[in-house]
Motif scaffolding. Structure first.
Motif, short mmCIF file in Angstrom:
data_model
loop_
_atom_site.label_atom_id
_atom_site.label_comp_id
_atom_site.label_asym_id
_atom_site.label_seq_id
_atom_site.Cartn_x
_atom_site.Cartn_y
_atom_site.Cartn_z
N LYS A 25 9.99 -6.74 -2.98
CA LYS A 25 8.97 -6.36 -2.00
C LYS A 25 8.17 -7.56 -1.46
CE LYS A 25 5.28 -3.11 -0.95
NZ LYS A 25 4.53 -4.10 -0.17
N ASP A 32 8.35 -8.64 2.40
CA ASP A 32 7.12 -8.61 3.21
C ASP A 32 6.96 -9.89 4.01
OD1 ASP A 32 6.48 -6.10 2.33
OD2 ASP A 32 5.00 -6.76 0.85
N ASP A 33 7.36 -11.01 3.42
CA ASP A 33 7.20 -12.30 4.09
C ASP A 33 8.40 -12.65 4.97
OD1 ASP A 33 4.72 -12.69 3.08
OD2 ASP A 33 5.20 -14.48 1.90
N GLN A 35 8.46 -11.37 8.43
CA GLN A 35 7.30 -11.74 9.26
C GLN A 35 7.15 -13.25 9.38
OE1 GLN A 35 3.72 -8.98 8.83
NE2 GLN A 35 4.68 -8.75 6.81
N HIS A 44 2.35 -15.66 6.59
CA HIS A 44 3.35 -15.02 5.73
C HIS A 44 4.31 -16.06 5.15
CE1 HIS A 44 1.93 -11.22 7.37
NE2 HIS A 44 2.08 -11.74 8.57
#
Length: 413
Positions: free
Chosen positions: A363, A367-368, A371, A385
Motif C-alpha cells: 500500500k 500510494d507513491d 503519484q 510522494h
C-alpha cells in the motif's frame, strides 16, 4: 574507392557526415552533435578534436605563435578523462603530456582543462585567448561558462565543437543554439540506430529494456523531451504485486530521513533472488515525529530478521544520523543520490520484470508510485510522494551500482 572503404571500416555514415562537415564546411563556428546514448556522437567529436589540434598548430605557425591554446571542457576532470582522454588512448594510442600546472600538450598545442559544471569553471579560462574548444556533455554545462568558453575562442578560426545527450526541450542549448541554425551554428542529431557498429542484438535489447516514455525518447531516439505522467509507467500492479518471495533472498535497505508530515522517515527492505535476479520489496517502515533512536530500534529488528551485516543505503543529507547508525553497529552507507541515473536503473529493472512488491507492504509503495510524476518544466520528478520512491531507489540503485568494477554486496561497516 579505397578511401571510402577505409572510412566505412572505421566510421558510421553519420560520423562520416560529421567529419565531412568539419573538413569541408568553412563557415561554422559552433558544431553541436547531440542525441542517443551509444549512437557514436562522442567518437565523431573525439576525431574532430584531434583534427582541430592539428589544424590549430598549422594556424599558429602561420601566426608565428609558439604556444597556441585550446580549451578542453567537461563537467569534471573525471568526465573529461572517461569521455575524451581515455578513448584517445584506446582508439588512437595518444597520450597527451601533462605539465606542472595541469595543462596538457599534444601536437604542439597547449590544452587548457575547463570544468563546466559550476560557475567556478570560469576561473580556469579567464584571461586566455584560445584557438578553439571541445565541450563534452554540453547540456550539463553552466550557461555562463559555456558562453565564456566561446568568447575565449578568439584566435584563428575559433571553432567550438560539443556533444551532449538531450535534456528538456526548453534547455538553453536547444532553444538558443540548436533551434536557431545558421551558417555559424550547425547541429547533428544522432539516434541509436545510427551506430551501425553495434550488434543488432545489442540494439534490440537496448530498445526492449529501456523504460518507456521520456527515458526511451532520450536514450534511444535522442529527442529533447520532458516527462509526462508517472515516472515508473512500466510498473504493473497486476503482475508485480505478489503474495510471497523466495526464502533465499540477499537483503539490503534504503533509508530516506524525515520527520514532519509530508516528509516521512522511510526504511525499505529489499531482497535479491540470486537464482532469478528478481528484486523483492519485502517491508516498508514509515512514520513521522520519530527521533533517531526509534529508527535504530527498527534497524536492529531488521538485522535480527535478515542478518547483522546487511547494507543500509542512507540519505546523506543527515550525516549525523548515518554516523549514529554506524555507532550502533548498523551497516549504514551514504547512498549515491543521483536522481536520473537511479531512476533509469530502477525503471529498467521494472520494465524487465525484475522487480516485485510483497502484497503485505504494497500500500505505501502503491500510494507513491502512482503519484510520483515528472515535473513538465524541469524534466525531473516533482518533490511530491517521493519518500518511499527515494528510499527504494537508494537501495536498489546503490546495491547494484558498480564501484571499481565490483558490485557492492552486503558489507558491514
Amino acid at each position: 574507392m579505397l578511401l571510402k572503404k577505409v572510412l566505412n571500416k572505421h566510421f558510421t555514415q553519420k560520423q562520416q557526415m560529421v567529419l565531412n562537415q568539419f573538413v569541408n564546411n568553412k563557415d561554422w563556428s559552433l558544431m553541436i552533435n547531440y542525441g542517443a546514448v551509444r549512437s557514436g556522437k562522442t567518437i565523431a567529436n573525439n576525431y574532430c578534436f584531434i583534427m582541430s589540434l592539428i589544424q590549430v598548430r598549422k594556424l599558429a605557425d602561420k601566426d608565428k605563435v609558439k604556444d597556441p591554446l585550446y580549451i578542453l571542457a567537461g563537467t569534471s576532470k573525471k568526465n573529461i578523462y572517461n569521455n575524451v582522454l581515455n578513448p584517445l588512448f584506446n582508439d588512437f594510442d595518444l597520450i597527451p603530456e601533462q605539465d606542472s600546472i595541469g595543462n596538457l600538450h599534444l601536437f604542439g598545442v597547449t590544452i587548457i582543462l575547463a570544468y563546466t559544471g559550476t560557475i567556478a569553471g570560469l576561473r580556469g579560462i579567464r584571461g586566455s585567448s584560445a584557438y578553439g574548444a571541445y565541450i563534452n556533455e554540453a547540456s550539463l554545462a553552466n550557461e555562463k561558462v559555456f558562453e565564456e568558453i566561446r568568447d575565449r575562442c578568439s584566435e584563428g578560426d575559433g571553432r567550438v565543437i560539443c556533444d551532449t545527450n538531450p535534456d528538456i526541450p526548453t534547455h538553453w542549448l536547444k532553444t538558443d543554439y540548436i533551434d536557431n541554425p545558421s551558417k555559424q551554428i550547425i547541429s547533428n542529431h544522432f539516434v541509436l540506430d545510427d551506430n551501425t557498429f553495434l550488434s543488432k542484438r545489442y540494439i534490440d535489447t537496448k530498445k526492449a529494456t529501456t523504460p518507456s516514455g521520456m527515458l526511451y525518447d532520450r536514450s534511444v531516439l535522442g529527442l529533447w523531451v520532458t516527462g509526462e505522467g508517472v515516472v515508473y509507467e512500466d510498473f504493473d500492479q497486476n503482475t508485480m504485486v505478489v503474495d510471497k518471495a523466495p526464502d533465499n533472498l540477499e537483503y539490503y535497505c534504503g533509508v530516506d530521513w524525515g520527520f514532519a508530515k509530508g516528509h516521512e522517515n522511510v526504511i525499505t527492505v529489499l531482497g535479491d533472488d540470486p537464482e532469478t535476479g528478481v528484486t523483492y520489496l519485502t517491508d516498508i517502515f514509515s512514520s513521522t515525529g520519530k527521533f533517531i533512536d526509534y529508527w535504530v530500534d527498527i534497524a536492529h529488528k531488521i538485522q535480527s530478521r535478515h542478518g547483522d551485516y546487511i547494507n543500509f543505503w542512507c540519505d546523506s543529507a543527515r550525516p549525523e544520523y548515518v554516523s549514529y547508525f554506524q555507532q550502533n553497529n548498523i551497516g549504514a552507507r551514504n547512498a549515491d543520490k543521483s536522481v536520473m541515473n537511479g531512476i533509469e536503473f530502477c525503471a529498467e529493472r521494472i520494465k524487465m520484470g525484475k522487480f516485485k512488491v510483497l502484497r503485505k507492504c504494497a500500500k505505501p509503495f502503491l500510494d507513491d508510485v502512482f503519484q510520483y510524476v515528472w515535473d513538465p518544466v524541469k524534466g525531473v520528478p516533482k518533490k511530491e510522494h517521493d519518500n518511499v520512491m527515494d528510499s527504494f531507489r537508494y537501495a536498489l540503485y546503490n546495491q547494484h551500482k558498480k564501484y571499481d568494477n565490483q558490485i557492492i554486496r552486503n558489507v558491514y561497516l
